[in-house]
Write a protein that holds these residues in place. Sequence first.
Motif, PDB file in Angstrom:
ATOM      1  N   ARG A  76       0.834  -1.207   0.000  1.00 47.76           N
ATOM      2  CA  ARG A  76       0.000   0.000   0.000  1.00 47.76           C
ATOM      3  C   ARG A  76       0.866   1.253   0.000  1.00 47.76           C
ATOM      4  O   ARG A  76       0.510   2.261  -0.579  1.00 47.76           O
ATOM      5  CB  ARG A  76      -0.898   0.025   1.232  1.00 47.76           C
ATOM      6  CG  ARG A  76      -1.960  -1.013   1.208  1.00 47.76           C
ATOM      7  CD  ARG A  76      -2.892  -0.802   2.362  1.00 47.76           C
ATOM      8  NE  ARG A  76      -3.692  -1.985   2.569  1.00 47.76           N
ATOM      9  CZ  ARG A  76      -4.497  -2.158   3.578  1.00 47.76           C
ATOM     10  NH1 ARG A  76      -4.603  -1.230   4.490  1.00 47.76           N
ATOM     11  NH2 ARG A  76      -5.201  -3.258   3.690  1.00 47.76           N
ATOM     12  N   VAL A  77       1.986   1.186   0.712  1.00 48.14           N
ATOM     13  CA  VAL A  77       2.880   2.335   0.839  1.00 48.14           C
ATOM     14  C   VAL A  77       4.297   1.874   0.552  1.00 48.14           C
ATOM     15  O   VAL A  77       4.698   0.786   0.979  1.00 48.14           O
ATOM     16  CB  VAL A  77       2.804   2.920   2.273  1.00 48.14           C
ATOM     17  CG1 VAL A  77       3.743   4.097   2.426  1.00 48.14           C
ATOM     18  CG2 VAL A  77       1.400   3.323   2.624  1.00 48.14           C
ATOM     19  N   ASP A  78       5.056   2.688  -0.140  1.00 45.73           N
ATOM     20  CA  ASP A  78       6.463   2.389  -0.380  1.00 45.73           C
ATOM     21  C   ASP A  78       7.198   2.416   0.971  1.00 45.73           C
ATOM     22  O   ASP A  78       7.048   3.361   1.740  1.00 45.73           O
ATOM     23  CB  ASP A  78       7.038   3.440  -1.322  1.00 45.73           C
ATOM     24  CG  ASP A  78       8.496   3.201  -1.652  1.00 45.73           C
ATOM     25  OD1 ASP A  78       8.958   2.054  -1.483  1.00 45.73           O
ATOM     26  OD2 ASP A  78       9.166   4.158  -2.082  1.00 45.73           O
ATOM     27  N   VAL A  81       9.104   5.618   1.787  1.00 39.89           N
ATOM     28  CA  VAL A  81       8.245   6.758   2.117  1.00 39.89           C
ATOM     29  C   VAL A  81       7.720   6.620   3.543  1.00 39.89           C
ATOM     30  O   VAL A  81       7.704   7.588   4.310  1.00 39.89           O
ATOM     31  CB  VAL A  81       7.072   6.867   1.111  1.00 39.89           C
ATOM     32  CG1 VAL A  81       6.079   7.920   1.544  1.00 39.89           C
ATOM     33  CG2 VAL A  81       7.606   7.166  -0.274  1.00 39.89           C
ATOM     34  N   ALA A  82       7.325   5.413   3.944  1.00 39.70           N
ATOM     35  CA  ALA A  82       6.814   5.192   5.302  1.00 39.70           C
ATOM     36  C   ALA A  82       7.884   5.507   6.343  1.00 39.70           C
ATOM     37  O   ALA A  82       7.605   6.140   7.370  1.00 39.70           O
ATOM     38  CB  ALA A  82       6.345   3.747   5.450  1.00 39.70           C
ATOM     39  N   GLU A  85       8.352   9.265   6.637  1.00 38.10           N
ATOM     40  CA  GLU A  85       7.263   9.901   7.371  1.00 38.10           C
ATOM     41  C   GLU A  85       7.375   9.643   8.870  1.00 38.10           C
ATOM     42  O   GLU A  85       7.094  10.523   9.684  1.00 38.10           O
ATOM     43  CB  GLU A  85       5.923   9.412   6.840  1.00 38.10           C
ATOM     44  CG  GLU A  85       5.613   9.962   5.462  1.00 38.10           C
ATOM     45  CD  GLU A  85       4.335   9.392   4.880  1.00 38.10           C
ATOM     46  OE1 GLU A  85       3.689   8.541   5.536  1.00 38.10           O
ATOM     47  OE2 GLU A  85       3.989   9.794   3.762  1.00 38.10           O
ATOM     48  N   ARG A  86       7.770   8.418   9.260  1.00 37.27           N
ATOM     49  CA  ARG A  86       7.973   8.130  10.683  1.00 37.27           C
ATOM     50  C   ARG A  86       9.072   9.009  11.267  1.00 37.27           C
ATOM     51  O   ARG A  86       8.963   9.519  12.371  1.00 37.27           O
ATOM     52  CB  ARG A  86       8.334   6.662  10.884  1.00 37.27           C
ATOM     53  CG  ARG A  86       7.167   5.735  10.931  1.00 37.27           C
ATOM     54  CD  ARG A  86       7.542   4.379  11.484  1.00 37.27           C
ATOM     55  NE  ARG A  86       8.747   3.804  10.939  1.00 37.27           N
ATOM     56  CZ  ARG A  86       8.825   3.052   9.837  1.00 37.27           C
ATOM     57  NH1 ARG A  86       7.728   2.780   9.156  1.00 37.27           N
ATOM     58  NH2 ARG A  86       9.973   2.573   9.415  1.00 37.27           N
TER      59      ARG A  86
END
Length: 109
Positions: A76-78, A81-82, A85-86
């Motif tokens: 769902r998410v690369d 990128v995750a 963001e964290r």
Amino acid sequence: MQITLVYSPAPREVIEVSLRVGEGCTAQAALNEAGWGTKCPDTGTHALTLGVWGRRIGPAHVLREGDRLEVYRALRVDPKVARRERFMGQGARGTGLFAKRKAGSKAGY
């Protein structure tokens, strides 16, 4: 020959089907023979990623006795990128190798 089809539609949920197929059967033929499109309709909406015992294969791969054919769902998410963001949410001070320092010590120790 006996093979196993495995798919996880959601976290902590696994669909596992044992199937007897003919010699020289390909991965795509095994999915068609098992009626995978009706059992897991969400897999038919996009190109499937397949694997045998954790190794990625193509749909034309010829299966062998005892193979575990795995159908992977799309991310769902690369992951990059995750992680980015964290990190932005935590800030630079709370992360990294030297995040836990002893009181009164120098930076980096």
